[in-house]
Design a protein around this motif. Sequence first.
Motif, short mmCIF file in Angstrom:
data_model
loop_
_atom_site.label_atom_id
_atom_site.label_comp_id
_atom_site.label_asym_id
_atom_site.label_seq_id
_atom_site.Cartn_x
_atom_site.Cartn_y
_atom_site.Cartn_z
N TYR A 1 -87.51 24.11 -55.42
CA TYR A 1 -86.30 24.07 -56.25
C TYR A 1 -86.41 23.12 -57.43
N THR A 2 -87.53 22.42 -57.55
CA THR A 2 -87.68 21.50 -58.67
C THR A 2 -88.96 21.73 -59.48
N PHE A 3 -89.92 22.49 -58.94
CA PHE A 3 -91.09 22.81 -59.73
C PHE A 3 -90.90 24.21 -60.30
N HIS B 1 -72.58 -0.61 -49.19
CA HIS B 1 -73.18 -1.21 -50.38
C HIS B 1 -73.66 -0.13 -51.34
N ILE B 2 -73.14 -0.17 -52.56
CA ILE B 2 -73.42 0.89 -53.53
C ILE B 2 -74.90 0.98 -53.88
N GLU B 3 -75.64 -0.14 -53.75
CA GLU B 3 -77.06 -0.10 -54.09
C GLU B 3 -77.88 0.71 -53.09
N ASN B 4 -77.26 1.09 -51.98
CA ASN B 4 -77.96 1.89 -50.97
C ASN B 4 -77.78 3.40 -51.20
N TYR B 5 -77.24 3.76 -52.36
CA TYR B 5 -77.05 5.16 -52.71
C TYR B 5 -77.82 5.48 -53.98
N GLN B 6 -78.19 6.74 -54.13
CA GLN B 6 -78.89 7.16 -55.34
C GLN B 6 -78.43 8.57 -55.73
N VAL B 7 -78.23 8.75 -57.02
CA VAL B 7 -77.90 10.08 -57.55
C VAL B 7 -79.20 10.87 -57.68
N VAL B 8 -79.23 12.08 -57.14
CA VAL B 8 -80.41 12.94 -57.23
C VAL B 8 -80.00 14.34 -57.64
N SER B 9 -80.96 15.13 -58.06
CA SER B 9 -80.66 16.52 -58.42
C SER B 9 -80.40 17.34 -57.16
N LEU B 10 -79.60 18.37 -57.32
CA LEU B 10 -79.37 19.29 -56.21
C LEU B 10 -80.68 19.86 -55.71
N GLY B 11 -81.59 20.15 -56.63
CA GLY B 11 -82.88 20.72 -56.26
C GLY B 11 -83.68 19.82 -55.35
N ALA B 12 -83.60 18.50 -55.57
CA ALA B 12 -84.34 17.55 -54.73
C ALA B 12 -83.88 17.64 -53.28
N ALA B 13 -82.57 17.80 -53.08
CA ALA B 13 -82.03 17.94 -51.72
C ALA B 13 -82.40 19.30 -51.13
N ASN C 1 -85.05 20.95 -51.68
CA ASN C 1 -86.45 20.91 -51.26
C ASN C 1 -86.59 20.43 -49.83
N MET C 2 -85.66 19.60 -49.38
CA MET C 2 -85.70 19.09 -48.01
C MET C 2 -85.16 20.11 -47.02
N ASP C 3 -84.05 20.77 -47.40
CA ASP C 3 -83.41 21.74 -46.51
C ASP C 3 -82.43 22.54 -47.35
N ASP C 4 -82.69 23.82 -47.54
CA ASP C 4 -81.83 24.63 -48.41
C ASP C 4 -80.75 25.39 -47.64
N SER C 5 -80.58 25.10 -46.36
CA SER C 5 -79.58 25.83 -45.58
C SER C 5 -78.16 25.53 -46.04
N PHE C 6 -77.95 24.39 -46.72
CA PHE C 6 -76.59 24.05 -47.14
C PHE C 6 -76.14 24.81 -48.39
N LEU C 7 -77.03 25.63 -48.96
CA LEU C 7 -76.62 26.46 -50.10
C LEU C 7 -75.48 27.39 -49.73
N ALA C 8 -75.38 27.74 -48.45
CA ALA C 8 -74.34 28.66 -47.99
C ALA C 8 -72.94 28.08 -48.19
N PHE C 9 -72.83 26.76 -48.23
CA PHE C 9 -71.50 26.15 -48.38
C PHE C 9 -71.48 25.06 -49.44
N VAL C 10 -72.45 25.09 -50.36
CA VAL C 10 -72.52 24.05 -51.38
C VAL C 10 -71.28 23.99 -52.26
N ASP C 11 -70.56 25.12 -52.39
CA ASP C 11 -69.37 25.16 -53.24
C ASP C 11 -68.08 25.00 -52.46
N ASP C 12 -68.15 24.48 -51.25
CA ASP C 12 -66.93 24.21 -50.47
C ASP C 12 -66.00 23.28 -51.23
N GLU C 13 -64.72 23.34 -50.88
CA GLU C 13 -63.73 22.47 -51.51
C GLU C 13 -63.95 21.02 -51.10
#
Length: 205
Positions: free
Chosen positions: A17-19, A156-168, A170-182
């Motif tokens: 999803y990122t290459f 602690h906010i420093e323990n979070y990081q903004v990443v691209s949807l594609g990076a996630a 790449n780990m597991d794309d099963s959540f695409l089924a509900f990525v647009d949930d409310e």
Amino acid sequence: MTWMLDSVYDRNKEAPYTFYLPNHQMLELLQAGEFVKLIFLFDEENEQFIGERMWVEIVERKGDNFKGLLRNIPSYITELSYGQEIQFTYEHICDTKREDPEASKWNYYMDTQIVMTRDALEKRSFNLMLKDEPNEENHLGWIFFSGSEPEGYTGHIENYQVVSLGAALNMDDSFLAFVDDEPFSAYERDSKTGKLNKVIDYDWG
């Protein structure tokens, strides 16, 4: 020879999803005079540089096999020079100058953002997903957790990081089924089945 051409198919399998992988139907239309970008890798271990992406002008094509001339001046691979003849196939083309009909899909994966804990990123695994109201453009509002963060870690906010949807993805794309949930949707992974299940009564407090 101290260089070799990289396989874009292998790279895409590692990060689907990122290459970026050019549309194959578009590649079939390539002809002499057009430019394609190839990845030239060092054929020996090099701690500083893995390789270079450079443009090649197609001068001959026979089916899936191409012959071209290098149209960049290499910065690091000394055995390559401007105008050098390069033989390659579809497997080596990472970009073209044609307009790709699937470009919007790749832009969505790369430009859309979520948040992950650094623990989830390090483990390359997430087991809890919470969707809040997005507060920025191109942000989906999702926050992904490993589910095994130490006590006090998530405060602690420093323990979070903004990443691209594609990076996630790449780990597991099963959540695409509900990525647009409310917003205020929650999902947790079943430890036995590995499936992400919706949590109806999640305690948002």
